[in-house]
Motif scaffolding. Structure first.
Motif, short mmCIF file in Angstrom:
data_model
loop_
_atom_site.label_atom_id
_atom_site.label_comp_id
_atom_site.label_asym_id
_atom_site.label_seq_id
_atom_site.Cartn_x
_atom_site.Cartn_y
_atom_site.Cartn_z
N ALA A 27 29.01 36.52 36.46
CA ALA A 27 29.48 37.84 36.89
C ALA A 27 28.41 38.56 37.70
N LEU A 28 27.17 38.48 37.26
CA LEU A 28 26.08 39.12 37.99
C LEU A 28 25.79 38.41 39.31
N GLN A 29 26.03 37.11 39.35
CA GLN A 29 25.78 36.33 40.56
C GLN A 29 26.91 36.46 41.58
N LEU A 30 28.16 36.37 41.11
CA LEU A 30 29.31 36.32 42.01
C LEU A 30 29.92 37.68 42.32
N ARG A 31 29.68 38.65 41.45
CA ARG A 31 30.24 39.99 41.60
C ARG A 31 31.76 39.96 41.83
N PRO A 32 32.51 39.41 40.88
CA PRO A 32 33.97 39.38 41.01
C PRO A 32 34.56 40.77 40.88
N ASP A 33 35.84 40.90 41.22
CA ASP A 33 36.53 42.18 41.09
C ASP A 33 37.04 42.39 39.66
N VAL A 34 37.38 41.30 38.97
CA VAL A 34 37.93 41.36 37.62
C VAL A 34 37.44 40.16 36.82
N GLY A 35 37.16 40.38 35.54
CA GLY A 35 36.85 39.29 34.62
C GLY A 35 38.01 39.06 33.68
N LEU A 36 38.34 37.81 33.42
CA LEU A 36 39.38 37.44 32.46
C LEU A 36 38.71 36.61 31.37
N PHE A 37 38.42 37.25 30.23
CA PHE A 37 37.56 36.64 29.22
C PHE A 37 38.31 36.35 27.92
N ASP A 38 38.09 35.14 27.40
CA ASP A 38 38.54 34.81 26.05
C ASP A 38 37.63 35.53 25.06
N ILE A 39 38.08 35.73 23.84
CA ILE A 39 37.25 36.40 22.84
C ILE A 39 36.36 35.40 22.10
N ARG A 40 36.95 34.34 21.59
CA ARG A 40 36.18 33.37 20.80
C ARG A 40 35.56 32.33 21.72
N MET A 41 34.25 32.44 21.95
CA MET A 41 33.50 31.48 22.76
C MET A 41 32.14 31.24 22.13
N PRO A 42 31.55 30.07 22.37
CA PRO A 42 30.22 29.79 21.81
C PRO A 42 29.11 30.53 22.55
N LEU A 43 27.92 30.55 21.95
CA LEU A 43 26.70 31.16 22.49
C LEU A 43 26.81 32.68 22.58
N PRO A 45 29.58 51.16 27.73
CA PRO A 45 29.33 52.56 28.09
C PRO A 45 28.04 52.79 28.85
N ASP A 46 27.05 51.93 28.65
CA ASP A 46 25.75 52.12 29.30
C ASP A 46 25.63 51.39 30.64
N VAL A 47 26.68 50.69 31.05
CA VAL A 47 26.65 49.93 32.31
C VAL A 47 27.01 50.86 33.46
N THR A 48 26.14 50.92 34.47
CA THR A 48 26.35 51.86 35.57
C THR A 48 27.47 51.43 36.52
N ASP A 49 27.63 50.13 36.70
CA ASP A 49 28.68 49.62 37.58
C ASP A 49 29.51 48.61 36.80
N PRO A 50 30.39 49.08 35.90
CA PRO A 50 31.09 48.17 35.00
C PRO A 50 32.08 47.25 35.71
N LEU A 51 32.16 46.02 35.24
CA LEU A 51 33.13 45.07 35.74
C LEU A 51 34.45 45.28 34.99
N PRO A 52 35.56 45.45 35.69
CA PRO A 52 36.85 45.52 35.00
C PRO A 52 37.15 44.19 34.31
N ILE A 53 37.35 44.23 33.01
CA ILE A 53 37.56 43.00 32.25
C ILE A 53 38.86 43.08 31.46
N VAL A 54 39.65 42.01 31.57
CA VAL A 54 40.84 41.83 30.75
C VAL A 54 40.52 40.76 29.71
N VAL A 55 40.71 41.09 28.45
CA VAL A 55 40.44 40.15 27.36
C VAL A 55 41.73 39.43 27.02
N ILE A 56 41.62 38.10 26.89
CA ILE A 56 42.80 37.30 26.59
C ILE A 56 42.47 36.39 25.40
#
Length: 215
Positions: A44-60, A73-84
């Protein structure tokens, strides 16, 4: 211009399926896919997408922590994220919304709802699966221990009218039709509500409505 989407899911078949589904939609382009939350944050920091589509249960790093790092709340330029997720469990939704997610969908939501959620997030809006909206927001409100924040200015009568259907999970078009106003007018009232409530999106507006007993 296409909406650039970053997918994060630990199952290769799901990543492939979501990529194929979204790439087949007009004006949506998948620009990256991560197998865990840590990689999602890096991409996300490298590619700067417009939207993130993230699963909840992931390793690491799970999707909630990844969301918090990219949209909290503390992120100055938040990425719009949809959780799936496949898990229709209240605590996951609560955690995702508190972390700054713009939407919440179950994996069986289907391409139409998924596409709508991507577009809503890109437009600065939010979408939660209708099957869980009211019940989960109500449960979230009941779980709060602190007093809801007070608006910086009193809400107008029309803002109160718009607030209720927003908290019930209705779309801007549905609200506009019910109140006999235009969708752009609904957006203007929502913008005013967010400003007065210090909310980042319509999900936080809806949570405030539940917290204050308006639903």
């Amino acid at each position: 211009m296409s909406i650039r989407v970053l997918i994060a899911d630990d199952q290769p078949i799901v990543r492939t399926g979501l990529t194929m589904l979204l790439d087949a939609q007009p004006n949506i382009e998948v620009v990256g896919a991560a197998a865990d939350g840590r990689e999602a944050v890096r991409l996300a920091l490298q590619l700067r997408p417009d939207v993130g589509l993230f699963d909840i249960r992931m390793p690491l790093m799970d999707g909630i922590e990844a969301t918090r790092r990219l949209a909290g709340p503390d992120v100055t330029d938040p990425l719009p994220i949809v959780v799936i997720t496949t898990f229709d469990l209240d605590e996951y939704v609560h955690g995702a919304l508190k972390a700054g997610a713009r939407g919440f969908l179950l994996k069986d939501a289907g391409p139409t709802l998924l596409t709508q959620a991507i577009h809503a997030a890109a437009d600065g809006d939010a979408l939660i699966a209708p099957s869980v909206t009211v019940r989960l927001l109500a449960a979230f409100a009941h779980a709060q221990t602190s007093q809801p924040r007070q608006p910086i200015e009193p809400l107008t009568a029309r803002e109160e009218e718009v607030l209720v259907p927003v908290a019930q999970g209705h779309t801007n078009n549905e609200i506009a039709s019910a109140l006999y106003i235009t969708p752009s007018t609904v957006k203007a009232h929502l913008a005013s509500l967010m400003r007065k409530l210090g909310a980042r999106n319509r999900v936080e507006v809806a949570m405030w409505a539940h917290e204050t007993g308006r639903i």
